[in-house]
Scaffold this active site. Structure first.
Site, PDB file in Angstrom:
ATOM      1  N   HIS A  19       0.840  -1.212   0.000  1.00  0.00           N
ATOM      2  CA  HIS A  19       0.000   0.000   0.000  1.00  0.00           C
ATOM      3  C   HIS A  19       0.874   1.260   0.000  1.00  0.00           C
ATOM      4  CE1 HIS A  19      -3.173  -2.635   2.151  1.00  0.00           C
ATOM      5  NE2 HIS A  19      -3.643  -2.386   0.936  1.00  0.00           N
ATOM      6  N   LYS A  43     -17.386  -6.843   6.732  1.00  0.00           N
ATOM      7  CA  LYS A  43     -16.129  -7.536   6.400  1.00  0.00           C
ATOM      8  C   LYS A  43     -15.402  -8.042   7.645  1.00  0.00           C
ATOM      9  CE  LYS A  43     -13.974  -6.520   2.018  1.00  0.00           C
ATOM     10  NZ  LYS A  43     -12.815  -5.911   1.354  1.00  0.00           N
ATOM     11  N   ARG A  92      -1.355  -5.998  -8.472  1.00  0.00           N
ATOM     12  CA  ARG A  92      -0.209  -6.856  -8.182  1.00  0.00           C
ATOM     13  C   ARG A  92      -0.129  -7.970  -9.209  1.00  0.00           C
ATOM     14  NH1 ARG A  92      -2.604  -7.818  -2.390  1.00  0.00           N
ATOM     15  NH2 ARG A  92      -4.261  -8.122  -3.898  1.00  0.00           N
ATOM     16  N   SER A 130      -2.896  -7.690   2.722  1.00  0.00           N
ATOM     17  CA  SER A 130      -3.235  -7.636   4.150  1.00  0.00           C
ATOM     18  C   SER A 130      -3.685  -9.011   4.633  1.00  0.00           C
ATOM     19  CB  SER A 130      -4.345  -6.618   4.403  1.00  0.00           C
ATOM     20  OG  SER A 130      -3.918  -5.340   4.040  1.00  0.00           O
TER      21      SER A 130
HETATM   22  O1  PNS Z   1      -8.737  -2.880   0.006  1.00  0.00           O
HETATM   23  P1  PNS Z   1      -9.933  -3.447  -0.701  1.00  0.00           P
HETATM   24  O2  PNS Z   1     -10.763  -4.289   0.254  1.00  0.00           O
HETATM   25  O3  PNS Z   1      -9.565  -4.181  -1.951  1.00  0.00           O
HETATM   26  O4  PNS Z   1     -10.837  -2.179  -1.146  1.00  0.00           O
HETATM   27  C1  PNS Z   1     -12.070  -2.366  -1.795  1.00  0.00           C
HETATM   28  C2  PNS Z   1     -12.848  -1.036  -1.913  1.00  0.00           C
HETATM   29  C3  PNS Z   1     -12.971  -0.367  -0.560  1.00  0.00           C
HETATM   30  C4  PNS Z   1     -12.109  -0.110  -2.845  1.00  0.00           C
HETATM   31  C5  PNS Z   1     -14.256  -1.364  -2.510  1.00  0.00           C
HETATM   32  O5  PNS Z   1     -14.832  -2.390  -1.763  1.00  0.00           O
HETATM   33  C6  PNS Z   1     -15.179  -0.173  -2.529  1.00  0.00           C
HETATM   34  O6  PNS Z   1     -15.000   0.744  -3.308  1.00  0.00           O
HETATM   35  N1  PNS Z   1     -16.190  -0.177  -1.625  1.00  0.00           N
HETATM   36  C7  PNS Z   1     -17.106   0.926  -1.432  1.00  0.00           C
HETATM   37  C8  PNS Z   1     -18.485   0.605  -1.991  1.00  0.00           C
HETATM   38  C9  PNS Z   1     -18.577   0.951  -3.458  1.00  0.00           C
HETATM   39  O7  PNS Z   1     -18.323   2.062  -3.878  1.00  0.00           O
HETATM   40  N2  PNS Z   1     -18.983  -0.047  -4.274  1.00  0.00           N
HETATM   41  C10 PNS Z   1     -19.142   0.147  -5.699  1.00  0.00           C
HETATM   42  C11 PNS Z   1     -17.832   0.001  -6.426  1.00  0.00           C
HETATM   43  S1  PNS Z   1     -17.802  -1.571  -7.117  1.00  0.00           S
END
Ligand code: PNS
Length: 165
Positions: A19, A43, A92, A130
């Site tokens: 990150h 989560k 990645r 993570s």
């Molecule tokens: O670190 P992560 O868990 O891969 O992050 C995922 C994240 C937070 C970027 C994604 O789950 C997200 O954008 N969640 C917020 C809800 C949202 O906007 N959903 C629509 C986009 S598909």
């Protein structure tokens, strides 16, 4: 000229060197990067939202380009709220691509003015996530070279070495 702001959203449970790598690269491109921790109780993260924010703050070491925030709704809504023109995500391995592709297209549909920018970590961070860090640490493996020192300390506090890992 106005500042170019990017939003770097994620779970950051906890922040890893991968990150940080992405964040440093984003700071080379944008004037300001808002790292945003998703508040998502479904989560069941290991660290609370407040802990994750604190760990990011401790890891960025006062980098003037970076701000830390939290959000609960749609990423594009929070991006608009902070004035971001772009969402930054790290890539990645090829298995990341499918989910990222889907999220990008959905986000674009929700707000066509906000573009997603993908950055790649250095090769040494390609295998860090993570989830894998938490699993390796819980099972007694070494993770110090994969997370910032504050996160390694926080993991030690969560899983004391008293045989209860
Ligand atoms: O670190 P992560 O868990 O891969 O992050 C995922 C994240 C937070 C970027 C994604 O789950 C997200 O954008 N969640 C917020 C809800 C949202 O906007 N959903 C629509 C986009 S598909």
């Amino acid at each position: 000229m106005s500042e170019r702001i990017a939003l770097y959203p994620g779970s950051f449970d906890p922040m890893t060197r991968g990150h940080l790598d992405i964040l440093e690269r984003a700071c080379l491109i944008f004037d300001r990067v808002v790292v945003a921790v998703l508040e998502n109780p479904s989560k069941s993260p290991l660290f609370t939202t407040e802990e994750r924010v604190e760990l990011i703050r401790a890891s960025i070491d006062g980098d003037g380009c970076v701000e830390v925030g939290t959000f609960a709704g749609l990423t594009v809504d929070y991006a608009r709220q902070v004035g971001a023109v772009a969402i930054v995500r790290g890539l990645r391995v090829t298995s990341d691509f499918e989910n990222e592709f889907q999220m990008t297209l959905m986000n674009r549909r929700l707000n066509p003015d906000i573009h997603t920018v993908f950055l790649m970590t250095s090769f040494s961070n390609v295998f860090i996530s993570s989830s894998i860090i938490k699993e390796v640490f819980r099972l007694g493996g070494t993770i110090d070279d994969a997370v910032p020192p504050a996160c390694a300390e926080a993991l030690r506090r969560k899983y004391p070495t008293d045989g209860q890992r």
